[in-house]
Design a protein around this motif. Structure first.
Motif, PDB file in Angstrom:
ATOM      1  N   PRO A   1       2.754  29.309  31.983  1.00  0.00           N
ATOM      2  CA  PRO A   1       2.343  30.276  33.017  1.00  0.00           C
ATOM      3  C   PRO A   1       2.254  31.709  32.498  1.00  0.00           C
ATOM      4  O   PRO A   1       1.339  32.449  32.872  1.00  0.00           O
ATOM      5  N   LEU A   2       3.185  32.097  31.611  1.00  0.00           N
ATOM      6  CA  LEU A   2       3.116  33.446  31.039  1.00  0.00           C
ATOM      7  C   LEU A   2       1.949  33.567  30.068  1.00  0.00           C
ATOM      8  O   LEU A   2       1.247  34.591  30.044  1.00  0.00           O
ATOM      9  N   ALA A   3       1.742  32.526  29.236  1.00  0.00           N
ATOM     10  CA  ALA A   3       0.624  32.562  28.296  1.00  0.00           C
ATOM     11  C   ALA A   3      -0.700  32.608  29.038  1.00  0.00           C
ATOM     12  O   ALA A   3      -1.635  33.303  28.626  1.00  0.00           O
ATOM     13  N   ARG A   4      -0.782  31.883  30.142  1.00  0.00           N
ATOM     14  CA  ARG A   4      -2.008  31.912  30.941  1.00  0.00           C
ATOM     15  C   ARG A   4      -2.271  33.314  31.466  1.00  0.00           C
ATOM     16  O   ARG A   4      -3.398  33.819  31.376  1.00  0.00           O
ATOM     17  N   ALA A   5      -1.241  33.964  32.026  1.00  0.00           N
ATOM     18  CA  ALA A   5      -1.424  35.323  32.541  1.00  0.00           C
ATOM     19  C   ALA A   5      -1.813  36.285  31.428  1.00  0.00           C
ATOM     20  O   ALA A   5      -2.631  37.188  31.627  1.00  0.00           O
ATOM     21  N   GLY A   6      -1.247  36.093  30.245  1.00  0.00           N
ATOM     22  CA  GLY A   6      -1.605  36.955  29.127  1.00  0.00           C
ATOM     23  C   GLY A   6      -3.060  36.824  28.750  1.00  0.00           C
ATOM     24  O   GLY A   6      -3.709  37.803  28.352  1.00  0.00           O
ATOM     25  N   THR A   7      -3.613  35.614  28.904  1.00  0.00           N
ATOM     26  CA  THR A   7      -5.007  35.374  28.548  1.00  0.00           C
ATOM     27  C   THR A   7      -5.964  35.772  29.658  1.00  0.00           C
ATOM     28  O   THR A   7      -6.989  36.407  29.413  1.00  0.00           O
ATOM     29  N   THR A   8      -5.633  35.384  30.892  1.00  0.00           N
ATOM     30  CA  THR A   8      -6.557  35.593  32.004  1.00  0.00           C
ATOM     31  C   THR A   8      -6.491  36.999  32.585  1.00  0.00           C
ATOM     32  O   THR A   8      -7.412  37.406  33.298  1.00  0.00           O
ATOM     33  N   VAL A   9      -5.416  37.737  32.291  1.00  0.00           N
ATOM     34  CA  VAL A   9      -5.264  39.081  32.871  1.00  0.00           C
ATOM     35  C   VAL A   9      -5.172  40.145  31.780  1.00  0.00           C
ATOM     36  O   VAL A   9      -6.053  41.008  31.656  1.00  0.00           O
ATOM     37  N   VAL A  10      -4.102  40.098  30.953  1.00  0.00           N
ATOM     38  CA  VAL A  10      -3.842  41.191  30.011  1.00  0.00           C
ATOM     39  C   VAL A  10      -4.963  41.298  28.979  1.00  0.00           C
ATOM     40  O   VAL A  10      -5.591  42.361  28.817  1.00  0.00           O
ATOM     41  N   ALA A  11      -5.220  40.204  28.251  1.00  0.00           N
ATOM     42  CA  ALA A  11      -6.256  40.245  27.219  1.00  0.00           C
ATOM     43  C   ALA A  11      -7.620  40.560  27.820  1.00  0.00           C
ATOM     44  O   ALA A  11      -8.409  41.316  27.238  1.00  0.00           O
ATOM     45  N   ARG A  12      -7.914  39.998  28.996  1.00  0.00           N
ATOM     46  CA  ARG A  12      -9.200  40.258  29.648  1.00  0.00           C
ATOM     47  C   ARG A  12      -9.376  41.735  29.979  1.00  0.00           C
ATOM     48  O   ARG A  12     -10.423  42.337  29.696  1.00  0.00           O
ATOM     49  N   ASP A  13      -8.346  42.350  30.578  1.00  0.00           N
ATOM     50  CA  ASP A  13      -8.466  43.747  30.980  1.00  0.00           C
ATOM     51  C   ASP A  13      -8.598  44.677  29.777  1.00  0.00           C
ATOM     52  O   ASP A  13      -9.384  45.633  29.793  1.00  0.00           O
ATOM     53  N   VAL A  14      -7.828  44.399  28.724  1.00  0.00           N
ATOM     54  CA  VAL A  14      -7.930  45.221  27.521  1.00  0.00           C
ATOM     55  C   VAL A  14      -9.295  45.027  26.864  1.00  0.00           C
ATOM     56  O   VAL A  14      -9.900  45.977  26.342  1.00  0.00           O
ATOM     57  N   LEU A  15      -9.799  43.798  26.919  1.00  0.00           N
ATOM     58  CA  LEU A  15     -11.114  43.503  26.357  1.00  0.00           C
ATOM     59  C   LEU A  15     -12.195  44.314  27.061  1.00  0.00           C
ATOM     60  O   LEU A  15     -13.049  44.944  26.408  1.00  0.00           O
ATOM     61  N   VAL A  16     -12.172  44.330  28.383  1.00  0.00           N
ATOM     62  CA  VAL A  16     -13.171  45.074  29.144  1.00  0.00           C
ATOM     63  C   VAL A  16     -13.055  46.568  28.855  1.00  0.00           C
ATOM     64  O   VAL A  16     -14.069  47.270  28.708  1.00  0.00           O
ATOM     65  N   SER A  17     -11.837  47.058  28.743  1.00  0.00           N
ATOM     66  CA  SER A  17     -11.647  48.469  28.428  1.00  0.00           C
ATOM     67  C   SER A  17     -12.258  48.818  27.077  1.00  0.00           C
ATOM     68  O   SER A  17     -12.889  49.871  26.917  1.00  0.00           O
ATOM     69  N   ALA A  18     -12.087  47.927  26.098  1.00  0.00           N
ATOM     70  CA  ALA A  18     -12.670  48.177  24.775  1.00  0.00           C
ATOM     71  C   ALA A  18     -14.195  48.172  24.833  1.00  0.00           C
ATOM     72  O   ALA A  18     -14.855  48.992  24.178  1.00  0.00           O
ATOM     73  N   LEU A  19     -14.781  47.271  25.617  1.00  0.00           N
ATOM     74  CA  LEU A  19     -16.239  47.223  25.740  1.00  0.00           C
ATOM     75  C   LEU A  19     -16.774  48.482  26.414  1.00  0.00           C
ATOM     76  O   LEU A  19     -17.849  48.984  26.056  1.00  0.00           O
ATOM     77  N   ILE A  20     -16.035  48.990  27.400  1.00  0.00           N
ATOM     78  CA  ILE A  20     -16.451  50.238  28.040  1.00  0.00           C
ATOM     79  C   ILE A  20     -16.427  51.380  27.023  1.00  0.00           C
ATOM     80  O   ILE A  20     -17.342  52.213  26.980  1.00  0.00           O
ATOM     81  N   GLU A  21     -15.396  51.413  26.183  1.00  0.00           N
ATOM     82  CA  GLU A  21     -15.357  52.417  25.116  1.00  0.00           C
ATOM     83  C   GLU A  21     -16.563  52.279  24.199  1.00  0.00           C
ATOM     84  O   GLU A  21     -17.159  53.281  23.773  1.00  0.00           O
ATOM     85  N   ASP A  22     -16.935  51.034  23.873  1.00  0.00           N
ATOM     86  CA  ASP A  22     -18.081  50.812  22.987  1.00  0.00           C
ATOM     87  C   ASP A  22     -19.358  51.364  23.600  1.00  0.00           C
ATOM     88  O   ASP A  22     -20.172  52.001  22.913  1.00  0.00           O
TER      89      ASP A  22
END
Length: 711
Positions: free
Chosen positions: A353-374
């Motif tokens: 459950p924690l690994a899922r949240a890390g993938t579906t929430v944390v990594a996703r949000d940081v990923l989108v933030s990086a794309l916005i920076e790009d």
């Protein structure tokens, strides 16, 4: 193809109107925080304000703390926020609130717990009010930063649009069509309905998994990527795509320096860099993050997206709340499956459950933030991998409610990126694609009562210890969840910055790696028999005879293990297996027939017939790989039920031939030239994507010529 640089752009309002809107938003946020503090004053016993006017003063101080002090704190302690899904950052902010409120006469704050309640209360209230009144905080940031970026690049910006390649990991074409039809992905549905984008399918390689697909898509070459994990006899080593060191080695073998992202591109959340100049959450780059493994990479290659996201404390609250909600959702969904006795299913618990949240929430949000920076930096091309759906579909099923919920959240982020693209300093086009699909079925072990490793061992004889004198291969370091690599890359990069906390984490990790290398006991990978190694890779099992130099022939296997080949082809969970004969060359064996790949001669029923018209060519290509296993076993696929049993403990799975796992897709702008023929294999898709970049003018003259020639 005719580029449309200004498509979708809206004229900005006048400066006076913009200033009035900004002032109104600031006042509304301040008023919301003030009212929330009044409510908390009555609700919390450890928080009190002697006068009514202290609430607006404290609200102003909280705003200054969030705008000025918090970004500076994050530069020092960013890993704390990332490692704890935002909770550690909130605790730090609560401590800062205690310090600030302690100097305000008439305000009583008992301690960090009450301060944390104040931080959470004001942040949640602000988010809710902004949502109810349709205040898009992203748009505020995009417009402000976009104007600065456009002024910065004025006169020097390329007239051609940039491109975002957004990969939805594991989403097959049939599931995408259902999601679009049923309203699960409204953004993509709107694009298709409006005619702004077209949809095409593409057929994966035999190894339908991210390692082979991304290597082919990003580098144009996935030769010898046999599976998600495989054994190399010449190196006496198991290679795993989810291992940072192995991912770096795979990229070294396949990169020629001219990958899809080589022209100042960005790679976010991928297994490989694609020769991008800017990378984050990328597994093959992780070994470069510590001095012990090649020195630090450039400053602009570390932490992209992390600081921009967590510098806003509201984002930290949003991430923590969303991650907590996802953990609860997983626990509820798993319990609901058990109560309803949904089949097929697997056990879901432990740290998943924690690994899922890390993938579906944390990594996703940081990923989108990086794309916005790009986009705000005007980078010509970026490629990002959203792995959340693949992760949940493995455990829940490919079209079950919680997997479709993750698809909905990914679609929301795609829509968010599309809005940001309208405000970037250059126009951007969005391409959405997948690296493979998934085929659902009950896990092989659950359906037949034994694992494929045990089956092979039983047919070879009783499993035993390694023979004396044989050097064992390195242990398999594969996580139970193959997609855990992205969360691991997130944590590794967050702890590899330049702040004191990051330096401490890097030093501790490096020391731990060195100690582990000196003290860890050498233990072999799981063996089916003394000289037989079996590695499961989704719907494919790779059998290697470690005592045999080179490729073991069919005749040699029959002499050494006479029951093995008949037992495998007769097993109801095995569809076909690939083996090489001394005289007939590569042979595909099935229960009711054989297929000789050298000349296409079929005896009896063709074992490849249920796997589609491309199966023979894809299997023959695999046979030519240097590290092709001695036996390649593919699970049985039932085309009527669209069902197959993976060799790993998954519900939805991939990695072989059979069913929706091989049906991937690419959604591209309508003004672009569509593929003239069916796209078969990741290398062919690379040529299509490369051709689009060529038409847009992103490749130099030499690369453009190569792209058109290879296409």
């Amino acid at each position: 193809m005719t580029p449309t640089p200004d498509r979708g752009r809206q004229p900005e309002p006048g400066r006076l109107v913009r200033g009035g809107r900004s002032l109104a938003r600031v006042l509304l946020v301040w008023l919301t925080a003030t009212v929330t503090l009044w409510v908390l004053d009555d609700a919390l016993s450890g928080f009190a304000m002697e006068h009514w006017w202290l609430a607006p003063v404290c609200a102003l101080l909280l705003g200054l703390l969030a705008a000025v002090v918090w970004p500076l704190v994050m530069r020092v302690a960013l890993p704390v926020a990332v490692y704890t899904f935002g909770l550690g950052g909130l605790v730090l902010l609560a401590v800062a609130v205690v310090a600030v409120f302690s100097v305000v006469p008439g305000v009583t704050l008992a301690g960090p717990v009450e301060a944390l309640a104040v931080v959470l209360g004001t942040a949640v209230a602000t988010v809710l009010v902004s949502a109810l009144l349709a205040i898009d905080t992203d748009e505020i940031f995009f417009r402000r930063t976009g104007r600065r970026a456009r002024r910065h690049v004025a006169g020097g910006a390329s007239p051609s649009p940039g491109v975002l390649f957004l990969q939805v990991d594991g989403l097959g074409l049939p599931t995408l069509r259902r999601a679009v039809r049923d309203g699960t992905m409204p953004t993509l549905a709107r694009w298709l309905a409006d005619g702004s984008h077209h949809l095409a399918g593409w057929h994966t390689d035999w190894s339908a998994q991210t390692g082979a697909s991304q290597c082919g898509i990003l580098h144009g070459d996935n030769d010898d990527v046999v599976g998600f994990r495989w054994y190399e006899k010449d190196r006496r080593r198991v290679v795993t795509c989810s291992s940072p060191g192995d991912a770096a080695e795979i990229e070294r073998r396949h990169s020629d320096g001219h990958g899809l992202l080589s022209q100042d591109g960005a790679g976010r959340g991928n297994l490989f860099t694609g020769d991008a100049a800017h990378v984050s959450l990328t597994l093959s780059a992780v070994p470069l993050l510590t001095r012990a493994r090649g020195g630090r990479v450039r400053r602009d290659r570390i932490g992209a997206g992390y600081y921009a996201y967590f510098a806003n404390p509201v984002n930290a609250v949003r991430t923590f709340v969303a991650a907590l909600a996802d953990v609860v959702r997983e626990l509820v969904d798993a319990a609901r499956q058990r109560r309803a006795d949904v089949r097929p299913r697997i056990r879901r618990g432990g740290l998943y459950p924690l690994a899922r949240a890390g993938t579906t929430v944390v990594a996703r949000d940081v990923l989108v933030s990086a794309l916005i920076e790009d986009m705000l930096a005007g980078r010509p091309v970026a490629y990002a991998d959203f792995v959340g759906y693949d992760e949940v579909a493995h455990h829940s099923g490919i079209e079950r409610a919680d997997a479709l919920h993750v698809l909905r959240t990914i679609d929301q982020q795609i829509g968010r990126l599309a809005r940001a693209a309208e405000l970037a300093p250059r126009p951007y086009e969005l391409v959405v694609l997948s690296d493979h699909g998934q085929t659902q079925g009950q896990a092989f072990t659950d359906r037949f009562g034994e694992s494929v490793e045990h089956l092979v061992g039983r047919l070879c004889g009783e499993p035993g210890d390694d023979p004396a004198g044989e050097e064992p291969p390195e242990p398999v370091r594969a996580p139970r969840s193959a997609d855990g690599w992205q969360l691991g890359a997130t944590l590794a990069e967050a702890g590899s910055g330049v702040g004191p906390v990051a330096r401490l984490l890097t030093a501790r990790r490096t020391h731990a790696d060195r100690v582990a290398a000196r003290t860890a006991p050498e233990r072999p990978a799981s063996r089916a028999a003394p000289d037989v190694l079996v590695l499961a890779s989704g719907h494919t099992a790779l059998v290697s005879f470690t005592a045999v130099e080179g490729r073991a022939s069919l005749e040699r296997v029959e002499r050494r293990y006479p029951d093995l080949l008949p037992g495998l082809v007769d097993h109801p969970g095995v569809g076909f297996l690939l083996v090489r004969g001394e005289h007939d060359g590569p042979m595909v064996l099935g229960r009711d027939g054989t297929h000789r790949l050298s000349d296409g001669v079929v005896t009896g029923e063709d074992p490849l017939e249920p796997y589609g018209p491309h199966a023979a060519a894809l299997v023959a290509r695999m046979d030519g790989f240097t590290h092709c296993a001695d036996l390649m076993v593919n699970s049985r696929y039932d085309p009527v039920r669209e069902d197959a049993s993976p060799f790993e403990p998954h519900v939805g799975s991939h990695g072989g031939l059979g069913g929706p796992q091989n049906d991937a897709f690419v959604l591209y702008p309508a003004g672009w030239s569509g593929p003239e023929t069916e796209i078969v294999g990741a290398e062919a898709l690379h040529r299509v994507l490369r051709g689009w970049l060529t038409d847009l003018g992103h490749l130099n003259a030499v690369e453009a010529g190569e792209a058109r020639t290879s296409g």
